[in-house]
Design an enzyme around this catalytic site. Structure first.
Site, PDB file in Angstrom:
ATOM      1  N   TRP A 167      -9.492   3.969  -2.308  1.00 25.98           N
ATOM      2  CA  TRP A 167      -9.138   4.090  -0.899  1.00 25.98           C
ATOM      3  C   TRP A 167      -8.996   5.575  -0.592  1.00 25.98           C
ATOM      4  CZ3 TRP A 167      -3.579   4.214   1.036  1.00 25.98           C
ATOM      5  CH2 TRP A 167      -3.516   4.076   2.423  1.00 25.98           C
ATOM      6  N   ASP A 212      -0.905   0.300  -7.471  1.00 24.79           N
ATOM      7  CA  ASP A 212      -0.890   0.117  -6.024  1.00 24.79           C
ATOM      8  C   ASP A 212      -1.299  -1.322  -5.778  1.00 24.79           C
ATOM      9  OD1 ASP A 212      -2.465   1.788  -3.129  1.00 24.79           O
ATOM     10  OD2 ASP A 212      -0.972   0.193  -3.296  1.00 24.79           O
ATOM     11  N   LYS A 258      -1.071  -6.736   4.584  1.00 25.65           N
ATOM     12  CA  LYS A 258      -2.136  -7.738   4.604  1.00 25.65           C
ATOM     13  C   LYS A 258      -1.613  -9.137   4.324  1.00 25.65           C
ATOM     14  CE  LYS A 258      -4.897  -4.036   4.120  1.00 25.65           C
ATOM     15  NZ  LYS A 258      -3.885  -2.998   3.946  1.00 25.65           N
TER      16      LYS A 258
END
Lengths: 401, 423
Positions: free
Chosen positions: B153, B234, B270
């Protein structure tokens, strides 16, 4: 201070330390208008919780700018006409970005200055909010202080302040509390502000406003924004951090906006693009809830008017506490001139009590405040004023200045 | 100067002396480049075509292409609306929310939780958790670097850069197989100096969708032990990968079994659809309770000049849901539904492409997991998708499967086929 207070079992203990509003019953307050706005938001099935953009909720930003910079008014005989937005908004040369209240706003603003501004020194008033130096040192700005508070008169240092402005190197950043100075409660009058402004502009200093109490200090949103608007009106640049923690009671929602007043639209756009680069690796985009509440209130005439009434009620209660404390001390015959309690503005007052006096008040009367003698007037109520008065009276007698 | 040396209270109107003659302090400020991911959505919004498709941002969409507020979230909001006080949370955030969040990552019955060995604070979603850790790493291990997978990311690079922690990369994605480059990955782990810090995606790797298998995770964990490396996970998609949060935490559990003292960033953006609320958690496993208390206090100190204390609303939603068995079950069902829909779209997209007779292999679409598919398309092909077909994705060819619906999967497959068939 809070930890000590929480550990104290006395039934008469009083917390005058932390800077949050309390009602006459000593309870925290959620404004009715905020409750209503929250219900509206919860019932709105169309609303989603998607990411805001990096700069936050657009409506919130627009309305926050209008709130702080005001509308252009024209006085004709005895009437006032609103003829449009503040020039900085009309001329589209201010960028306003949603951030996390309080330290978040200052952090983003200071980070920008540390990266892009030619001068790396910021002048902070002496004394100031405890977190200010922590934030500025974290971003690598070097700090100096300027004289602000005059302990002998419990008032503004009207000699030292302009001298320090005058002797600062050109381009230095000056942190200014827009109103209701934390921790002293001491502030410049409108005339003082004008002279400060003239000095700042002639010395080419950069004003950085921390506005945490608009409307909450005097009860008037306009009066509490006079300093910021003066600087906005003169065509120069400034940075303004604005928090909704106190004036909308949204403490935990962390809502605020930072504005950069720039020379031109083009500059404002570039500044905004760089602010995004600072924000994205910190938290990507700001939280939506608090900003939505603010936007809902500011955009609806009815809610807005309700808010103004509740805001004034909070400010009035604090002012009344000042009056009651002053009257009580006067009646008690406590030595000393306590008129500064009436003159100070906002939530806090620098009582003038020294650390020994504060310590004895804590020990004997279970009254908690920081040792600089800062009192959170919003933590008082009619019932507790006598207790505080007793404590001050005894402490002053025991450890006279 | 004497007349200006003392501020005077004067009456009268002062002439507003202008500062208009001054030039801007910011005239040398460069316009910053646009964020590559968010720029995609901007372009999409600006496109007037009725056929446009946004498979750019990693935000979930239902089968009608609409954003979703989970039922459990609506119910939680209904319960808390107007009731709660909005006072400051403690600096470490909502204790209840953090407790429930740790259970998700570490397991409900984890000894680490019982022994209070985890230093944890509420953070501003995944970004905030990573940034807080990066700042912590900088302060307490100033000589250290962070090893970041290729690709990752994009904001990971920004985060550790702004924290001033030097970055190195390690091999991860294998373009030829569109899978994991396991051999090179292991080489990089072995070759890194002992005690290096590694950033690992716990599940549903962003942007590739390529995750190590369970056996591969065990090997990675073993090698980490040999080298004494630090693993920072993460985990932004727990529940979203397989549909089962427990399964998606497998990599973390393997490392914990092996005794690693890990760090972990968790996000509810999310898997609870709380994107804009910015709710997450940073945790650091410590040797004992005393150390955990010390580390937590340091994390709080780092957060202080950034935002003081985190926002309350999102945390309240999370703790309301996870603290109520009925709501929690509802949430688990809804997460599974979202994950299943995405898996269904993966199957549909692959089948469509194969039916069109594409000469390329598309099995990676169903091999990859989570919200994203690394299609393997070039930036030029991606540009053509936008200009000819009004389909928007990031230029690395990453497709957000959450933006694919039964309504647009045929159109999408056709467009991809068109731009790739002559390769």
């Amino acid at each position: 201070v809070n930890i000590a207070y929480n550990n104290d079992n006395s039934p008469v203990k009083l917390n005058l330390g932390m800077g949050v509003y309390r009602t006459e019953e000593g309870k925290p307050l959620v404004l009715n208008v905020v409750r209503r706005a929250e219900q509206l938001l919860a019932n709105d099935l169309i609303r989603v919780k998607e990411y805001l953009s990096i700069t936050g909720l657009t409506d919130f930003n627009k309305m926050s700018a209008t709130l702080i910079f005001g509308e252009k008014r024209y006085k004709y005989h005895k009437s006032t006409f609103i003829v449009g937005n503040s020039p900085v908004i009309k001329e589209n040369r201010v960028t306003t970005v949603q951030c996390l209240s309080g330290s978040g706003l200052l952090r983003v603003g200071a980070e920008f200055l540390a990266r892009h501004y030619e001068q790396k020194t910021i002048y902070i008033p002496q004394p100031t909010y405890g977190l200010h130096p922590v934030i500025f040192s974290t971003v690598g700005l070097s700090m100096k202080t300027y004289r602000y508070y005059d302990p002998t008169g419990h008032a503004l240092n009207i000699q030292g302040l302009p001298e320090d402005l005058d002797s600062a190197p050109s381009g230095s950043i000056f942190l200014l509390h827009a109103c209701a100075h934390n921790p002293t409660g001491v502030g410049p009058t409108a005339e003082h502000w004008e002279q400060i402004r003239l000095l700042i502009r002639s010395k080419r200093l950069l004003p950085f406003f921390d506005s945490a109490y608009q409307g909450y200090a005097t009860g008037s949103l306009d009066a509490d924004a006079v300093s910021v608007r003066m600087f906005a009106a003169d065509g120069g640049e400034s940075v303004v951090a604005q928090s909704y923690s106190k004036n909308m009671g949204l403490y935990g929602e962390r809502v605020g906006a930072i504005s950069f007043v720039c020379k031109t639209t083009n500059v404002a756009r570039r500044v905004e693009s760089q602010l995004k680069l600072i924000i994205r690796p910190m938290y990507s985009n700001p939280p939506i809830h608090g900003a939505s509440i603010v936007a809902a209130i500011l955009s609806d005439r009815t809610l807005y008017n309700e808010w103004i009434i509740e805001l004034k009620a909070m400010a009035d209660r604090i002012i009344s506490m000042r009056q009651q404390l002053f009257d009580a001390l006067h009646a008690r015959g406590t030595p000393g001139n306590w008129s500064h309690i009436l003159k100070h503005v906002g939530m806090f007052t620098y009582s003038g009590l020294n650390p020994k006096q504060v310590g004895s008040m804590t020990k004997e009367y279970h009254i908690y405040m920081p040792e600089d003698g800062r009192i959170n007037m919003a933590g008082l109520c009619a019932k507790t004023i006598p207790h505080l008065t007793d404590a001050i009276h005894v402490a002053v007698a025991k450890f006279s200045n | 100067m004497a007349s200006r040396a003392i501020l005077q209270s004067r009456q009268g109107i002062s002439v507003i002396s202008g500062a208009r003659w001054m030039s801007s302090w910011w005239k040398n400020v460069e316009p910053a480049p646009k964020d590559p991911i968010l720029g995609v959505t901007e372009a999409f919004l600006a496109d007037p075509s009725p056929n446009k498709v946004n498979v750019g941002v990693g935000a979930y969409r239902d089968d009608n292409g609409k954003p979703v507020v989970l039922a459990c979230v609506r119910e939680a909001e209904r319960r808390i609306a107007g009731n709660m006080k909005m006072e400051y949370l403690p600096m470490g955030g909502s204790v209840k929310m953090v407790e429930e969040t740790l259970k998700l990552a570490y397991g409900e019955n984890s000894d680490l939780l019982k022994d209070k060995r985890i230093a944890a604070v509420q953070a501003l979603s995944g970004t905030g958790a990573c940034r807080l850790f990066a700042d912590y790493q900088k302060r307490f291990k100033p000589e250290s670097q962070i090893y970041i997978p290729v690709p990752t990311w994009a904001n990971h690079h920004n985060i550790w850069r702004d924290a001033q922690v030097p970055q190195r990369t390690f091999h991860y994605y294998h373009p030829a197989t569109r899978g994991l480059d396991f051999a090179s990955l292991m080489d990089d782990i072995k070759n890194a100096p002992n005690g290096s810090f590694f950033l690992l995606h716990a599940c549903a790797h962003n942007p590739t969708g390529v995750d190590p298998s369970e056996e591969q995770w065990r090997e990675i964990s073993h090698q980490f032990k040999v080298k004494g490396h630090f693993a920072f996970f993460d985990m932004a998609y727990q529940g979203f990968a397989s549909g089962d949060p427990e399964r998606d935490a497998k990599a973390i559990r393997i490392f914990l079994e092996d005794g690693h003292l890990i760090g972990c960033a968790q996000s509810y953006a999310k898997n609870m659809g709380l994107y804009g609320q910015r709710v997450g958690c940073l945790s650091v496993v410590c040797e004992d309770e005393k150390q955990a208390v010390a580390v937590k206090s340091q994390l709080q100190q780092l957060a202080r000049p950034m935002y003081s204390n985190p926002p309350v609303h999102g945390a309240l939603i999370v703790s309301t849901i996870l603290g109520d068995p009925e709501l929690k079950n509802l949430w688990l069902k809804e997460v599974k539904m979202m994950a299943d829909r995405i898996i269904g779209m993966r199957i549909a997209l692959r089948e469509n492409l194969e039916k069109l007779g594409s000469p390329l292999s598309w099995e990676h679409i169903t091999n990859q997991i989570g919200m994203f598919c690394y299609s393997g398309m070039t930036p030029e092909q991606v540009d053509r998708l936008a200009s000819n077909f009004h389909i928007y994705m990031t230029r690395n060819g990453r497709i957000s499967m959450a933006g694919v619906t039964t309504g647009n999967v045929g159109y999408l497959a056709n467009a991809i086929h068109e731009v790739t068939k002559s390769v």
